[in-house]
Design an enzyme around this catalytic site. Structure first.
Site, PDB file in Angstrom:
ATOM      1  N   LYS A 121       0.858  -1.188   0.000  1.00  0.00           N
ATOM      2  CA  LYS A 121       0.000   0.000   0.000  1.00  0.00           C
ATOM      3  C   LYS A 121       0.880   1.219   0.000  1.00  0.00           C
ATOM      4  O   LYS A 121       2.010   1.186   0.511  1.00  0.00           O
ATOM      5  CB  LYS A 121      -0.872   0.024   1.259  1.00  0.00           C
ATOM      6  CG  LYS A 121      -2.091   0.904   1.140  1.00  0.00           C
ATOM      7  CD  LYS A 121      -3.111   0.273   0.207  1.00  0.00           C
ATOM      8  CE  LYS A 121      -4.515   0.648   0.530  1.00  0.00           C
ATOM      9  NZ  LYS A 121      -5.432  -0.420   0.099  1.00  0.00           N
TER      10      LYS A 121
HETATM   11  N1  GLU Z   1      -7.161  -0.258  -3.170  1.00  0.00           N
HETATM   12  C1  GLU Z   1      -7.914  -1.468  -3.338  1.00  0.00           C
HETATM   13  C2  GLU Z   1      -7.930  -2.268  -2.053  1.00  0.00           C
HETATM   14  O1  GLU Z   1      -7.754  -1.746  -0.983  1.00  0.00           O
HETATM   15  C3  GLU Z   1      -7.489  -2.256  -4.561  1.00  0.00           C
HETATM   16  C4  GLU Z   1      -6.065  -2.692  -4.589  1.00  0.00           C
HETATM   17  C5  GLU Z   1      -5.652  -3.320  -5.926  1.00  0.00           C
HETATM   18  O2  GLU Z   1      -6.500  -3.469  -6.792  1.00  0.00           O
HETATM   19  O3  GLU Z   1      -4.480  -3.630  -6.057  1.00  0.00           O
HETATM   20  O4  GLU Z   1      -8.205  -3.438  -2.055  1.00  0.00           O
END
Ligand code: GLU
Length: 431
Positions: A121
């Site tokens: 993240k």
């Molecule tokens: N931001 C989204 C999540 O928290 C998607 C992450 C992604 O698709 O890599 O799951």
């Protein structure tokens, strides 16, 4: 060695940069299931810490020719199952510790769905609302340039998260591609269709939430079309969830955005409400509904409460007053450890984030696979495959929860952590 069952922990338990409430929440969840998952203390110790974290400064020349420098982060929790995967958020509250918690949850989410990914993240600490389109583009491109040493289509693949979207991903993809000298669509997911995006990716998280709610409701012996629903948040997740729930006959009685919410016990016309919000910039004041505060919205009587805004919404302070019969986590980390306990005592099941909002990363995976194969699927195929993944994961979680009498979150965490730990045990720790 990697299975060691004793741990030598240094005096200071957590480095200060990880000493963040959300990281404590993620750690508390992990620590709470390690024994049940049958994972050795040594392996659990490895899983408690992010593998790698990068902190960068992102200088941006603003439209008024002044210079602003924004802190940015990318945290990779575990690459044991494959390239790391997870969103990038633009938010004034972003910290390294928050990214570390969210990265850990991405690891569990990917493992639970059996996607060949680890978790990551990232984010930039900024107020996205105060930036012009040009400033956002310069911020995104410079941030991407700072991430170049750690990202890549086989290494770490960003995606949208809070306040980032398809355009942000297109800028990231372009910045990376210009560096390597050719188009690399697989460097990010959640891109526009024109540069290798996937149909249904923008709606995927919201659709996945509703697929999980629908299947859970069926297993509880309820009927979705008889139920009332409150949805906190009407962005990429909540907005789609509202629409999909209403299409399946559920009565949406409460909806909120960042400024507050609206309540109509007989049901809201979600299409008209969406039009109102676009016109007025907020849901408040919607004709025929009562305005409520965000705090009041969480305490409205309803059958299902969908949390699709942000983290730490149900806490030890308000969980006692929740009047829903089922809680569904469309956001990451919306329920604190204290609230988890209170809701468990009150017999209110929680459909946990790592299962419920996994539709986004699931279709991100489909997008990445399509980019690598240069072969694209249609919406019907994506929806079918997404449904199979979400229902399959729910089934595994539900069965373990029933067999071992565990809350759904604990069951989901046990399954995920077992997957990651098995891979870690097989691979071992490189000296
Ligand atoms: N931001 C989204 C999540 O928290 C998607 C992450 C992604 O698709 O890599 O799951």
């Amino acid at each position: 060695m990697a299975g060691a069952d004793t741990v030598a922990r240094p005096a200071e338990e957590l480095p200060p940069e990880l000493d963040d409430p959300l990281f404590h929440q993620a750690l508390g969840q992990l620590d709470g299931v390690v024994e049940r998952a049958g994972v050795s203390a040594g392996l659990a110790e490895v899983l408690r810490f992010p593998e790698r974290a990068l902190a960068v400064a992102v200088p941006v020349e603003l439209d008024d020719a002044s210079m602003a420098v924004f802190p940015g982060y990318r945290v990779q929790h575990s690459s044991v199952l494959g390239p790391t995967k997870g969103g990038i958020r633009f938010d004034p509250e972003v910290t390294l510790g928050e990214c570390a918690a969210l990265a850990m949850w991405m690891s569990w989410k990917c493992a639970l769905l059996r996607l060949p990914y680890g978790g990551a993240k990232g984010g930039v600490r900024c107020n996205p609302r105060s930036l012009s389109d040009g400033e956002r583009e310069r911020l995104t491109r410079r941030f991407t340039a700072e991430l170049l040493p750690v990202i890549g289509p086989q290494r770490d693949i960003p995606a949208p998260d809070m306040a980032t979207d398809e355009q942000t991903m297109a800028w990231m993809m372009d910045t990376y591609s210009m560096q390597v000298g050719h188009a690399v669509p697989g460097i990010v997911t959640g891109k526009p269709l024109s540069v290798g995006g996937s149909v249904l990716r923008p709606e995927a998280t919201g659709i996945g939430v509703v697929m999980v709610v629908e299947e859970a409701v069926r297993r509880l012996g309820w009927t979705l079309s008889d139920l009332s629903v409150v949805v906190q948040g009407c962005g990429k997740v909540g907005g789609v969830a509202c629409r999909e729930l209403a299409e399946r006959g559920a009565r949406v009685v409460g909806v909120s955005d960042i400024g507050g919410g609206v309540h109509a016990p007989d049901g809201l016309d979600v299409v008209a409400l969406d039009g109102w919000r676009r016109e007025q910039g907020a849901v408040a004041g919607f004709p025929g509904a009562d305005d409520v505060t965000n705090a009041e919205l969480l305490e409205l009587p309803c059958d299902v409460l969908v949390l699709a805004a942000t983290e730490e919404q149900l806490t030890g302070e308000n969980a006692d007053r929740v009047r829903a019969r089922l809680v569904a986590e469309g956001a990451n980390g919306p329920t604190t450890l204290a609230a988890d306990e209170i809701l468990a005592e009150r017999g209110i099941p929680i459909l946990p984030d790592i299962l419920t909002n996994a539709g986004g990363v699931a279709v991100s995976y489909f997008e990445w696979v399509q980019d690598i194969q240069r072969l694209f699927w249609d919406a019907a195929e994506i929806r079918t495959r997404l449904g199979e993944l979400m229902r399959g994961a729910l089934d595994r979680v539900w069965r373990l929860a029933e067999a071992e009498e565990l809350p759904l979150r604990r069951a989901a965490l046990v399954l995920s952590i077992r997957e990651v730990a098995a891979a870690l045990r097989a691979r071992g720790i490189h000296p």
